[in-house]
Scaffold this motif. Structure first.
Motif, PDB file in Angstrom:
ATOM      1  N   PRO A  35       0.963 -10.396 -25.415  1.00  0.00           N
ATOM      2  CA  PRO A  35       0.179 -10.198 -25.116  1.00  0.00           C
ATOM      3  C   PRO A  35       0.029  -8.779 -23.683  1.00  0.00           C
ATOM      4  O   PRO A  35      -0.727  -7.801 -23.570  1.00  0.00           O
ATOM      5  CB  PRO A  35      -1.311 -10.751 -25.205  1.00  0.00           C
ATOM      6  CG  PRO A  35      -0.915 -12.144 -26.517  1.00  0.00           C
ATOM      7  CD  PRO A  35       0.912 -11.981 -26.028  1.00  0.00           C
ATOM      8  N   THR A  36       0.802  -9.725 -22.781  1.00  0.00           N
ATOM      9  CA  THR A  36       0.702  -9.398 -20.827  1.00  0.00           C
ATOM     10  C   THR A  36       1.601  -7.937 -20.909  1.00  0.00           C
ATOM     11  O   THR A  36       1.983  -7.487 -20.095  1.00  0.00           O
ATOM     12  CB  THR A  36       1.292 -10.311 -20.361  1.00  0.00           C
ATOM     13  OG1 THR A  36       2.332 -10.675 -20.472  1.00  0.00           O
ATOM     14  CG2 THR A  36       0.135 -10.898 -20.214  1.00  0.00           C
ATOM     15  N   ARG A  37       2.597  -6.947 -22.855  1.00  0.00           N
ATOM     16  CA  ARG A  37       3.446  -6.532 -22.463  1.00  0.00           C
ATOM     17  C   ARG A  37       2.337  -5.343 -22.476  1.00  0.00           C
ATOM     18  O   ARG A  37       2.915  -3.803 -23.095  1.00  0.00           O
ATOM     19  CB  ARG A  37       4.000  -6.399 -23.145  1.00  0.00           C
ATOM     20  CG  ARG A  37       5.647  -5.543 -23.544  1.00  0.00           C
ATOM     21  CD  ARG A  37       6.973  -5.382 -24.223  1.00  0.00           C
ATOM     22  NE  ARG A  37       8.092  -4.390 -23.947  1.00  0.00           N
ATOM     23  CZ  ARG A  37       8.342  -4.418 -23.944  1.00  0.00           C
ATOM     24  NH1 ARG A  37       8.636  -5.779 -22.325  1.00  0.00           N
ATOM     25  NH2 ARG A  37       9.378  -3.482 -23.501  1.00  0.00           N
ATOM     26  N   ARG A  38       0.856  -5.840 -23.237  1.00  0.00           N
ATOM     27  CA  ARG A  38       0.199  -4.289 -23.399  1.00  0.00           C
ATOM     28  C   ARG A  38      -0.403  -3.158 -22.073  1.00  0.00           C
ATOM     29  O   ARG A  38      -0.597  -4.058 -20.791  1.00  0.00           O
ATOM     30  CB  ARG A  38      -0.876  -5.023 -24.021  1.00  0.00           C
ATOM     31  CG  ARG A  38      -0.164  -5.504 -25.851  1.00  0.00           C
ATOM     32  CD  ARG A  38      -1.411  -6.284 -26.324  1.00  0.00           C
ATOM     33  NE  ARG A  38      -2.223  -5.493 -26.996  1.00  0.00           N
ATOM     34  CZ  ARG A  38      -3.541  -6.158 -27.291  1.00  0.00           C
ATOM     35  NH1 ARG A  38      -3.958  -7.661 -26.972  1.00  0.00           N
ATOM     36  NH2 ARG A  38      -4.411  -5.136 -27.810  1.00  0.00           N
ATOM     37  N   VAL A  39      -1.010  -2.680 -22.486  1.00  0.00           N
ATOM     38  CA  VAL A  39      -1.825  -1.455 -21.291  1.00  0.00           C
ATOM     39  C   VAL A  39      -3.196  -1.239 -22.154  1.00  0.00           C
ATOM     40  O   VAL A  39      -3.195  -1.122 -23.762  1.00  0.00           O
ATOM     41  CB  VAL A  39      -0.874   0.061 -20.646  1.00  0.00           C
ATOM     42  CG1 VAL A  39      -2.331   0.989 -20.238  1.00  0.00           C
ATOM     43  CG2 VAL A  39       0.303  -0.751 -20.225  1.00  0.00           C
ATOM     44  N   ALA A  40      -3.957  -1.424 -21.044  1.00  0.00           N
ATOM     45  CA  ALA A  40      -4.914  -1.476 -21.584  1.00  0.00           C
ATOM     46  C   ALA A  40      -6.190   0.138 -21.351  1.00  0.00           C
ATOM     47  O   ALA A  40      -6.042   0.490 -20.040  1.00  0.00           O
ATOM     48  CB  ALA A  40      -6.756  -2.267 -21.608  1.00  0.00           C
TER      49      ALA A  40
ATOM     50  N   ARG B  84     -11.375  -9.428 -15.843  1.00  0.00           N
ATOM     51  CA  ARG B  84     -12.484 -10.112 -16.876  1.00  0.00           C
ATOM     52  C   ARG B  84     -11.824  -9.673 -18.275  1.00  0.00           C
ATOM     53  O   ARG B  84     -10.863  -9.236 -18.113  1.00  0.00           O
ATOM     54  CB  ARG B  84     -12.916  -8.893 -16.206  1.00  0.00           C
ATOM     55  CG  ARG B  84     -12.982  -7.377 -16.517  1.00  0.00           C
ATOM     56  CD  ARG B  84     -13.523  -6.273 -15.644  1.00  0.00           C
ATOM     57  NE  ARG B  84     -13.400  -5.308 -15.728  1.00  0.00           N
ATOM     58  CZ  ARG B  84     -13.581  -3.970 -15.936  1.00  0.00           C
ATOM     59  NH1 ARG B  84     -15.065  -3.822 -15.559  1.00  0.00           N
ATOM     60  NH2 ARG B  84     -12.738  -3.178 -15.976  1.00  0.00           N
ATOM     61  N   VAL B  85     -12.633 -10.352 -18.815  1.00  0.00           N
ATOM     62  CA  VAL B  85     -12.474 -10.656 -20.090  1.00  0.00           C
ATOM     63  C   VAL B  85     -13.430  -9.347 -20.863  1.00  0.00           C
ATOM     64  O   VAL B  85     -14.176  -9.548 -20.630  1.00  0.00           O
ATOM     65  CB  VAL B  85     -12.755 -12.148 -20.489  1.00  0.00           C
ATOM     66  CG1 VAL B  85     -11.849 -11.889 -22.367  1.00  0.00           C
ATOM     67  CG2 VAL B  85     -11.783 -13.022 -20.157  1.00  0.00           C
ATOM     68  N   LEU B  86     -12.893  -9.191 -22.243  1.00  0.00           N
ATOM     69  CA  LEU B  86     -13.113  -7.583 -22.626  1.00  0.00           C
ATOM     70  C   LEU B  86     -12.743  -7.917 -24.334  1.00  0.00           C
ATOM     71  O   LEU B  86     -11.923  -8.632 -24.558  1.00  0.00           O
ATOM     72  CB  LEU B  86     -12.744  -6.603 -22.318  1.00  0.00           C
ATOM     73  CG  LEU B  86     -13.993  -6.351 -20.566  1.00  0.00           C
ATOM     74  CD1 LEU B  86     -12.700  -4.853 -20.188  1.00  0.00           C
ATOM     75  CD2 LEU B  86     -15.376  -6.197 -21.034  1.00  0.00           C
TER      76      LEU B  86
ATOM     77  N   ALA C 159      -2.414 -12.859 -18.570  1.00  0.00           N
ATOM     78  CA  ALA C 159      -2.981 -14.028 -18.722  1.00  0.00           C
ATOM     79  C   ALA C 159      -3.974 -14.655 -18.774  1.00  0.00           C
ATOM     80  O   ALA C 159      -4.504 -13.955 -17.507  1.00  0.00           O
ATOM     81  CB  ALA C 159      -1.202 -14.592 -18.827  1.00  0.00           C
ATOM     82  N   PRO C 160      -4.638 -15.012 -19.857  1.00  0.00           N
ATOM     83  CA  PRO C 160      -6.006 -15.576 -19.072  1.00  0.00           C
ATOM     84  C   PRO C 160      -5.816 -16.271 -18.526  1.00  0.00           C
ATOM     85  O   PRO C 160      -4.806 -17.432 -18.540  1.00  0.00           O
ATOM     86  CB  PRO C 160      -6.322 -16.517 -20.954  1.00  0.00           C
ATOM     87  CG  PRO C 160      -5.206 -15.616 -22.177  1.00  0.00           C
ATOM     88  CD  PRO C 160      -4.204 -15.335 -21.004  1.00  0.00           C
ATOM     89  N   GLY C 161      -7.042 -16.388 -17.960  1.00  0.00           N
ATOM     90  CA  GLY C 161      -7.469 -17.494 -16.623  1.00  0.00           C
ATOM     91  C   GLY C 161      -6.884 -16.753 -15.422  1.00  0.00           C
ATOM     92  O   GLY C 161      -6.593 -17.220 -14.301  1.00  0.00           O
ATOM     93  N   ALA C 162      -6.147 -16.002 -15.636  1.00  0.00           N
ATOM     94  CA  ALA C 162      -5.778 -14.476 -13.535  1.00  0.00           C
ATOM     95  C   ALA C 162      -7.017 -14.151 -12.918  1.00  0.00           C
ATOM     96  O   ALA C 162      -7.731 -14.841 -13.988  1.00  0.00           O
ATOM     97  CB  ALA C 162      -4.936 -13.054 -14.042  1.00  0.00           C
TER      98      ALA C 162
ATOM     99  N   LEU D 187      -8.272  -8.343 -18.534  1.00  0.00           N
ATOM    100  CA  LEU D 187      -8.044  -7.159 -17.570  1.00  0.00           C
ATOM    101  C   LEU D 187      -8.201  -7.058 -16.445  1.00  0.00           C
ATOM    102  O   LEU D 187      -8.879  -7.485 -15.981  1.00  0.00           O
ATOM    103  CB  LEU D 187      -8.822  -5.758 -18.396  1.00  0.00           C
ATOM    104  CG  LEU D 187      -8.407  -5.151 -19.608  1.00  0.00           C
ATOM    105  CD1 LEU D 187      -8.391  -5.212 -20.656  1.00  0.00           C
ATOM    106  CD2 LEU D 187      -9.421  -3.798 -19.396  1.00  0.00           C
ATOM    107  N   GLY D 188      -6.575  -6.692 -15.762  1.00  0.00           N
ATOM    108  CA  GLY D 188      -7.140  -6.552 -14.208  1.00  0.00           C
ATOM    109  C   GLY D 188      -7.025  -5.650 -13.961  1.00  0.00           C
ATOM    110  O   GLY D 188      -7.822  -4.565 -14.174  1.00  0.00           O
ATOM    111  N   PRO D 189      -7.310  -5.545 -12.027  1.00  0.00           N
ATOM    112  CA  PRO D 189      -7.913  -4.575 -11.570  1.00  0.00           C
ATOM    113  C   PRO D 189      -7.406  -3.135 -12.524  1.00  0.00           C
ATOM    114  O   PRO D 189      -6.297  -2.897 -12.050  1.00  0.00           O
ATOM    115  CB  PRO D 189      -7.666  -4.464 -10.418  1.00  0.00           C
ATOM    116  CG  PRO D 189      -7.328  -5.978 -10.113  1.00  0.00           C
ATOM    117  CD  PRO D 189      -6.597  -6.468 -11.666  1.00  0.00           C
TER     118      PRO D 189
END
Length: 756
Positions: free
Chosen positions: A193-198, A128-130, A121-124, A140-142
């Motif tokens: 959006p958080t059900r996605r994998v980047a 980082r934001v891409l 989620a935004p602001g976590a 994106l998380g680690p």
């Protein structure tokens, strides 16, 4: 009906000529030229993929690497970049307008990093934001796993719906890491959006699929594989699979060649070549008009058509115009004179010396008599051009393309268009007053020739002794002065700077030495241009050299930068030797089959002499022997053989007519009979090359110098070497140039339908 047959032949030539000229006009008006980096400025980098402990650098792996590099180059914001695979493990990257290649080299040289991330989620925290693949911001998380865990990715048709999908197989523990990542994402509701994998490559998201609603929270996608769907097109699915595979199979790359040319240098090269073409063409046109009058006017028109058709052909095939290619184009204008002069001189001979008769018939006989020499001389030039295209690379290969197109177009212009124009012109008033044509008088050269004794080659050993002395003097330069091999053949780096004020080369050399480069070769390439050649160095060392030059000569602006790896230099050096050897062998085989092994061997002896003389003179003068010089050298081989072919074609004809005449007299007669063609062709080419030599600079001037030397050496060696060698071989093994059967005139029909 003979006349009807001749008329149909001319009608066919007219139709073909109109179609070609119409296509030429269309291409010239609608197609923009594709300029090489040495003409428009920019950077070219050649990369070589290397084997790793787990990956072989083959064509497939190189393609995957190329796709990764393409995305990196796009990130640089370069307009119209070009990336292409060369061979199985090389990638050519062209970056127009990039004057400082350091950033590009840094970006291109990194190893691909593929990673899989949870979408937060935004602001976590620790995120980082891409931008995702659609350009929308995504958090994106680690990284949960990297591309090292990917075994293979394949694109295929989606059997459950429209479009294509990409299947990804994981290896080792990466399958369980994928389960945990997708299990965590499955805990978010569908559409969130958080059900996605980047999936990111080099910190850029290439895909962010949503986990299927059928996957349970905390369970994830099991089995060590997954499918990425999204109604991809075939090309999109293939590109995504390539990118994932490239990240999974990172291949080390090594920069083996790097060239940077400033736009001002490219503009100067274009300007010099254009002025040389205009001046050379104008002088050649005036010469043709003075010597051949009305026929000369036709030749000038055909020459202009030749230039236009050749240029249009280059546009049609999408050839890239490079500096050597542009020089080759200018050179080809001069070469196009050869076939026309051959026909004109043969027509003069037919009308004034041999049979007389009507002017149209003499012209037709001129074409028939010159056909063999035209075809043979152009085939030998094509052999040299083919070797350039096969063995060379970069700009020199472009020269081979330009030369090949020029030869083919020259055949069309001389055998189709020029013949049509002469057929239409040499009638009516001109036929009644043939002196207007310019083809009925002998000309001063032929008048001088007619007074010469054809026995001048009666003592061939004397001619060979003089030729041998010249060769020995030239070869001495290779041992005394030594060949000045360019960086292309030795490996290293050449940087050229334009300074704000004239500089003393000794002071610059001392400054570069003090900067830590005592073995650097510093030369002036113009009043305010300085070139520095060193062993392979990095960008920081190049900047130290620039600073040293600027400290002595004021502001130093880099206008050219060439970097060749030592392995590539050794490879190019080997290819150069192979190219020269194969050129000689190819000419020998062709001439032995087409003519006679004795005449073929004599021709090869002459061209070997020409090569040695040019190598020796360049060594004595300290001129650089680089890739452009190799192009000139192979062209000289074509020139040398061209002259010998014309003479020996006449030897074969004369010997068939005068079977009892001594062979030295036959060769002398052939040399004298073809001398008007040799002189007139040489003068036409001399104008163009002289303009290039005077107006060009650097490698362009050296290119013209090599060809001028080859023009003179090739003309002289035909008389002083090829002829005497053929005479000695015939004395030892009689039969050189003798037809297998009794010679009969070739029975063809002229443009009026009469047998000739």
């Amino acid at each position: 009906m003979p006349r009807e047959t001749a008329r149909r032949g001319m009608t066919g030539r007219a139709v073909v000529s109109l179609v070609v000229l119409a296509a030429t006009v269309y291409l010239l008006l609608t197609t923009a030229p594709r300029l090489g980096l040495d003409l428009r400025g920019g950077t070219q980098i050649v990369l070589e993929t290397k084997n790793s402990p787990t990956v072989t650098a083959d064509a497939e792996t190189t393609d995957r690497t190329l796709e990764v590099l393409r995305r990196r180059v796009d990130a640089l914001g370069v307009a119209e970049p070009m990336l292409a695979r060369s061979g199985d493990n090389r990638i050519i990257v062209e970056l127009p307008g990039v004057r400082d290649p350091r950033e590009a080299v840094e970006v291109i040289g990194r190893t691909a990093q593929l990673s899989f991330h949870p979408v937060l989620a935004p602001g976590a925290a620790h995120s980082r934001v891409l931008d995702d693949e659609s350009g929308q911001p995504i958090t994106l998380g680690p990284a949960a796993l990297t591309g090292e865990g990917v075994d293979e990715a394949l694109s295929s048709v989606d059997s459950q719906g429209g479009g294509w999908l990409v299947s990804v197989d994981f290896k080792g523990d990466s399958g369980r890491a994928w389960e945990r990542l997708t299990g965590q994402a499955a805990c978010s509701p569908p559409g969130d959006p958080t059900r996605r994998v980047a999936i990111a490559l080099d910190d850029k998201v290439i895909s962010s699929p949503q986990v299927s609603p059928q996957v349970g929270c905390g369970v994830g996608i099991v089995g060590g594989s997954t499918q990425i769907t999204g109604r991809f097109s075939p090309a999109e699915a293939k590109d995504l699979a390539l990118l994932i595979n490239a990240g999974a199979l990172p291949t080390p790359v090594e920069i083996i060649e790097q060239r940077t040319v400033g736009p001002t240098l490219g503009a100067a090269a274009i300007d010099a070549s254009a002025r040389a073409a205009v001046i050379g063409l104008a002088l050649t046109a005036l010469f043709l008009l003075a010597v051949y009058r009305l026929a000369g006017l036709i030749a000038v028109g055909a020459l202009v058509a030749y230039a236009a058709v050749s240029y249009a052909a280059l546009l049609a095939v999408g050839a890239t115009l490079t500096l050597p290619g542009l020089a080759g184009f200018v050179l080809a204008i001069g070469m196009a004179v050869d076939a026309t002069v051959l026909v004109f001189e043969r027509a003069r001979e037919e009308h004034s010396v041999k049979r007389g008769g009507s002017l149209p018939r003499s012209v037709s006989r001129g074409f028939s008599g010159a056909l063999s020499a035209i075809v043979d001389s152009n085939v030998t030039t094509l052999l040299a051009a083919g070797l350039l295209f096969w063995l060379a690379s970069g700009p020199v290969r472009g020269f081979g393309v330009t030369l090949s197109i020029g030869v083919v177009v020259a055949l069309f212009i001389s055998l189709v268009l020029t013949r049509l124009l002469l057929h239409l012109t040499m009638r009516g008033v001109v036929a009644r007053k043939p002196r207007l044509s310019g083809l009925t008088h002998e000309g001063r050269v032929r008048q001088w020739v007619n007074r010469r004794d054809p026995e001048f080659l009666g003592k061939p050993k004397r001619w060979l002794m003089v030729a041998g002395a010249v060769v020995i003097a030239a070869i001495a330069g290779l041992f005394v002065a030594g060949p000045n091999l360019g960086v292309e053949f030795t490996g290293g780096r050449v940087v050229e700077y334009s300074t704000s004020a004239p500089a003393d080369v000794e002071r610059v050399r001392d400054a570069v030495s003090d900067a830590g480069f005592p073995r650097a070769v510093v030369q002036m390439s113009g009043e305010k241009d300085i070139s520095v050649r060193t062993e392979p160095i990095d960008e920081d060392a190049t900047e130290r050299i620039r600073t040293a030059v600027a400290g002595v000569a004021g502001d130093a602006t880099e206008i050219r930068d060439e970097k060749i790896g030592p392995s590539l230099g050794a490879e190019l050096r080997t290819k150069a030797v192979i190219a020269l050897g194969l050129a000689v062998l190819a000419q020998l085989i062709y001439l032995a089959v087409r003519f006679d092994w004795r005449l073929g061997l004599a021709t090869v002896a002459a061209l070997a002499q020409d090569v040695l003389i040019i190598l020796g003179i360049f060594a004595w003068l300290g001129k650089s022997m680089d890739g452009v010089f190799l192009a000139a050298l192979l062209t000289v081989i074509g020139y040398s053989v061209n002259d010998s072919v014309v003479v020996f074609d006449r030897v074969r004809e004369v010997r068939g007519q005068r079977r009892k005449e001594p062979f030295p007299r036959v060769v002398g007669t052939a040399v004298l009979q073809t001398l008007p063609r040799t002189i007139n062709t040489g003068i036409g080419v001399l104008f163009v090359l002289g303009a290039l030599l005077v107006l060009g600079d650097g490698s362009l001037a050296d290119f013209a110098l090599a060809l001028l030397l080859g023009l003179v050496a090739g003309t002289v060696s035909t008389v002083a070497t090829a002829g005497p060698v053929a005479i000695l071989l015939d004395k030892r093994w009689p039969g050189a140039g003798r037809p297998a059967r009794k010679a009969n005139p070739t029975r063809q029909r002229d443009d009026n339908g009469a047998v000739v």
